[in-house]
Design an enzyme around this catalytic site. Structure first.
Site, PDB file in Angstrom:
ATOM      1  N   PHE A 258       0.857  -1.200   0.000  1.00 22.67           N
ATOM      2  CA  PHE A 258       0.000   0.000   0.000  1.00 22.67           C
ATOM      3  C   PHE A 258       0.891   1.247   0.000  1.00 22.67           C
ATOM      4  CE2 PHE A 258      -2.360  -3.420   2.169  1.00 22.67           C
ATOM      5  CZ  PHE A 258      -3.446  -3.529   1.315  1.00 22.67           C
TER       6      PHE A 258
ATOM      7  N   GLU B 223       3.905   6.311  -4.215  1.00 24.38           N
ATOM      8  CA  GLU B 223       5.172   6.828  -4.719  1.00 24.38           C
ATOM      9  C   GLU B 223       5.422   8.194  -4.090  1.00 24.38           C
ATOM     10  OE1 GLU B 223       5.666   6.764  -8.962  1.00 24.38           O
ATOM     11  OE2 GLU B 223       4.872   4.722  -9.059  1.00 24.38           O
TER      12      GLU B 223
ATOM     13  N   LYS C  39      -6.503  -5.329  -1.852  1.00 26.20           N
ATOM     14  CA  LYS C  39      -5.648  -4.401  -2.601  1.00 26.20           C
ATOM     15  C   LYS C  39      -6.445  -3.673  -3.689  1.00 26.20           C
ATOM     16  CE  LYS C  39      -2.393  -2.304  -4.602  1.00 26.20           C
ATOM     17  NZ  LYS C  39      -1.267  -1.544  -4.187  1.00 26.20           N
TER      18      LYS C  39
ATOM     19  N   LEU D 298      -9.542  13.608  -1.141  1.00 26.00           N
ATOM     20  CA  LEU D 298     -10.656  14.369  -1.710  1.00 26.00           C
ATOM     21  C   LEU D 298     -10.136  15.694  -2.243  1.00 26.00           C
ATOM     22  CD1 LEU D 298     -13.680  13.846   0.749  1.00 26.00           C
ATOM     23  CD2 LEU D 298     -13.445  13.015  -1.598  1.00 26.00           C
TER      24      LEU D 298
ATOM     25  N   GLY E 253      -8.550  17.753  -8.775  1.00 27.12           N
ATOM     26  CA  GLY E 253      -7.366  17.969  -9.618  1.00 27.12           C
ATOM     27  C   GLY E 253      -7.673  17.665 -11.071  1.00 27.12           C
TER      28      GLY E 253
ATOM     29  N   CYS F  36      -0.685   2.888 -10.893  1.00 29.62           N
ATOM     30  CA  CYS F  36      -1.555   1.940 -10.171  1.00 29.62           C
ATOM     31  C   CYS F  36      -3.047   2.143 -10.415  1.00 29.62           C
ATOM     32  CB  CYS F  36      -1.269   2.028  -8.682  1.00 29.62           C
ATOM     33  SG  CYS F  36       0.454   1.733  -8.309  1.00 29.62           S
TER      34      CYS F  36
HETATM   35  C1  UGA Z   1      -1.528   4.494  -5.031  1.00 31.80           C
HETATM   36  C2  UGA Z   1      -2.131   4.260  -3.645  1.00 31.80           C
HETATM   37  O1  UGA Z   1      -2.353   5.500  -2.990  1.00 31.80           O
HETATM   38  C3  UGA Z   1      -1.217   3.384  -2.796  1.00 31.80           C
HETATM   39  O2  UGA Z   1      -1.838   3.103  -1.556  1.00 31.80           O
HETATM   40  C4  UGA Z   1      -0.965   2.068  -3.556  1.00 31.80           C
HETATM   41  O3  UGA Z   1      -0.097   1.218  -2.833  1.00 31.80           O
HETATM   42  C5  UGA Z   1      -0.342   2.383  -4.894  1.00 31.80           C
HETATM   43  O4  UGA Z   1      -1.246   3.229  -5.646  1.00 31.80           O
HETATM   44  C6  UGA Z   1      -0.115   1.076  -5.603  1.00 31.80           C
HETATM   45  O5  UGA Z   1      -1.086   0.384  -5.916  1.00 31.80           O
HETATM   46  O6  UGA Z   1       1.052   0.669  -5.755  1.00 31.80           O
HETATM   47  P1  UGA Z   1       0.312   6.144  -6.052  1.00 31.80           P
HETATM   48  O7  UGA Z   1      -0.039   5.578  -7.393  1.00 31.80           O
HETATM   49  O8  UGA Z   1       1.739   6.314  -5.705  1.00 31.80           O
HETATM   50  O9  UGA Z   1      -0.332   5.258  -4.876  1.00 31.80           O
HETATM   51  O10 UGA Z   1      -0.330   7.594  -6.001  1.00 31.80           O
HETATM   52  P2  UGA Z   1      -1.463   8.345  -5.149  1.00 31.80           P
HETATM   53  O11 UGA Z   1      -0.817   9.230  -4.166  1.00 31.80           O
HETATM   54  O12 UGA Z   1      -2.488   7.422  -4.673  1.00 31.80           O
HETATM   55  O13 UGA Z   1      -2.099   9.271  -6.294  1.00 31.80           O
HETATM   56  C7  UGA Z   1      -2.721   8.687  -7.444  1.00 31.80           C
HETATM   57  C8  UGA Z   1      -3.289   9.768  -8.325  1.00 31.80           C
HETATM   58  O14 UGA Z   1      -4.405  10.404  -7.710  1.00 31.80           O
HETATM   59  C9  UGA Z   1      -2.317  10.901  -8.661  1.00 31.80           C
HETATM   60  O15 UGA Z   1      -2.481  11.271 -10.009  1.00 31.80           O
HETATM   61  C10 UGA Z   1      -2.732  12.020  -7.715  1.00 31.80           C
HETATM   62  O16 UGA Z   1      -2.393  13.301  -8.167  1.00 31.80           O
HETATM   63  C11 UGA Z   1      -4.237  11.815  -7.686  1.00 31.80           C
HETATM   64  N1  UGA Z   1      -4.886  12.340  -6.449  1.00 31.80           N
HETATM   65  C12 UGA Z   1      -4.609  11.783  -5.252  1.00 31.80           C
HETATM   66  C13 UGA Z   1      -5.838  13.352  -6.562  1.00 31.80           C
HETATM   67  O17 UGA Z   1      -6.113  13.873  -7.663  1.00 31.80           O
HETATM   68  N2  UGA Z   1      -6.474  13.783  -5.420  1.00 31.80           N
HETATM   69  C14 UGA Z   1      -6.207  13.235  -4.205  1.00 31.80           C
HETATM   70  O18 UGA Z   1      -6.839  13.666  -3.228  1.00 31.80           O
HETATM   71  C15 UGA Z   1      -5.254  12.226  -4.113  1.00 31.80           C
END
Ligand code: UGA
Length: 428
Positions: A149, A152, A201, A247, A250, A257
């Site tokens: 979990f 990045e 997952k 929440l 963007g 992922c």
């Molecule tokens: C995500 C999950 O958050 C991790 O828990 C999981 O382990 C991982 O995938 C995986 O499966 O390996 P990650 O892909 O690194 O992690 O990125 P996130 O921080 O989750 O962001 C994903 C996307 O959502 C990004 O484009 C981010 O900018 C966007 N985002 C995130 C939003 O637009 N708003 C938010 O509130 C949060």
């Protein structure tokens, strides 16, 4: 005393897992198939931007607890635990492609010690623990699911401070042995069967993607009714049943992922007879969001983008990473390029302009250079340093004072005060 661990695959997940487990006192051998990568990692050179990882890799090598070898079979001979951390890309039909995992299982099978626990760390379809067991052809080893979990950019911190550790195993002894690897860490350990662990997952990533699509859809409603999505989220988030995490509106979600896992879960459900309409819609709202941001940019460019120059700040899929995989920024940029715009972009983590994903984009070495002469400036990744840039200076170099802030990152009132036209997500 620590355990002997092999990690197969030194991507984001494998390298973070290996470095963190060595930090916890285990002896870790990481294998990869790319000779140059193994050599540079052995020298302590980390090829990705990940906070705290360089230090852990350096410490692990120095303490003799972390090493790198070429070829999976050369890592597993002494191992009590083998973590499979290999890519599971999206196949043509949307399902996850398991071939790297199966190949590795087949390859290591003959070299494993009896009672070794082989652990699926990669995100794999439900039933994959059984597939791996078949490929290993070893009735004397265990296969356990232990999904990651890690986000990045904060992967090291997420590993060392987990909300939970999920272990799916048919054999309770094997599950307890895996749990013991993490016994120095906080967070609840949940032991369940492999299918449930694999489903946890997918369910987690799909739910997080759903939250983001929900808030992006609410942002669209806010724009129509004249509400401010920032205040709406704040008001929602104060309800403890809702909370305000994930929440943040963007340009849509991306990365290595969410896109792949959401499509895979739709496929998993469909293959088992359930039409996951909700999740399909979550994906559709996300695609729509890329288009909505591109439209905001073209509105500011007075309709037609043909021959216009758009400055973009931010190319990576989110801040604090250098990862361009499935980046919303690149999706939006490609929509602009397709209709004849010139795109000049700056990203603090992107230096290599030769990356094929950046084809057609003019990569600039500094944000003001990117803004120079532009018809619109679009902020597409939430790098905190963008907040500190001088909009007085931007105003002097930009062609037209117009900003689309797709991360609601900037000081809207200050920018408007300088005479810029401003549009955000769910607030203008
Ligand atoms: C995500 C999950 O958050 C991790 O828990 C999981 O382990 C991982 O995938 C995986 O499966 O390996 P990650 O892909 O690194 O992690 O990125 P996130 O921080 O989750 O962001 C994903 C996307 O959502 C990004 O484009 C981010 O900018 C966007 N985002 C995130 C939003 O637009 N708003 C938010 O509130 C949060």
């Amino acid at each position: 005393m620590g355990s002997k661990i092999a990690i197969i695959g030194t991507g984001y997940v494998g390298l973070t897992t290996g470095a963190c487990l060595s930090h916890l006192g285990h002896t870790v051998v990481c294998a990869d198939v790319v000779p140059g990568k193994v050599e540079s990692l052995s020298r302590g050179e980390v090829p990705i931007l990940e906070a705290g990882l360089d230090e852990l890799v350096h410490d692990g090598i120095r303490d003799g607890l972390l090493s790198f070898v070429l070829g999976a079979e050369n890592a597993v001979g002494d191992a009590e635990f083998v973590f499979l951390c290999l890519p599971t890309p999206q196949g043509a039909d949307g399902a996850a492609d398991l071939s790297f995992i199966k190949e590795a299982a087949q390859q290591i099978g003959p070299y494993l010690q009896p009672e070794t626990v082989v652990i699926n760390k990669s995100t794999v379809p439900v039933g994959s623990a059984g597939e791996v067991a078949k490929k290993l052809e070893r009735s004397d080893v265990h296969v356990v699911s232990n999904p990651e979990f890690l986000r990045e950019g904060t992967a090291v911190d997420d590993f060392l401070n987990p909300d939970r550790v999920v272990i799916g195993a048919d054999d309770r002894g094997a599950a307890d042995r895996v749990a013991a690897l993490y016994d120095k860490l906080p967070g609840e350990v949940l032991i369940t069967d492999p299918a449930s662990a694999e489903t946890i997952k997918y369910a987690s990533n799909a739910f997080l993607a759903t939250k983001i699509s929900f808030v992006n859809a609410m942002a669209a409603v806010c724009e129509e009714v004249g509400a401010d999505v920032q205040d709406v989220v704040k008001g929602m988030g104060l309800d403890q049943r809702i909370g305000n995490r994930f929440l943040v509106p963007g340009p849509g979600w991306g990365g290595s992922c969410f896109p792949k896992d959401s499509h895979a879960l739709v496929r998993i459900a469909e293959n088992s007879g359930y039409q996951f309409g909700l999740l399909r819609q979550v994906i559709a709202v996300n695609e729509e969001q890329f288009g909505r941001v591109a439209n905001k940019i073209s509105r500011f460019a007075r309709g037609s983008l043909e021959g216009k120059t758009i400055a973009v700040w931010g190319l990576t899929f989110k801040a604090a990473t250098d990862d361009l995989r499935d980046s919303p920024s690149l999706n939006i940029i490609n929509r602009l390029l397709e209709v004849g715009a010139t795109v000049r972009a700056y990203d603090p983590a992107v230096e290599d302009a030769s990356d094929v994903r950046l084809a057609g984009i003019e990569i600039c070495g500094d944000p003001y250079e990117a803004a120079s002469g532009a018809d619109v400036l679009a902020v597409l990744t939430e790098w905190p340093e963008f907040k500190d840039l001088s909009f007085e200076k931007v105003g002097e170099v930009i062609g037209t004072k117009a900003v689309v802030d797709a991360r609601n990152l900037l000081d809207r009132d200050a920018i408007k005060g300088l005479g810029f036209a401003y549009d955000g997500i769910g607030r203008s």
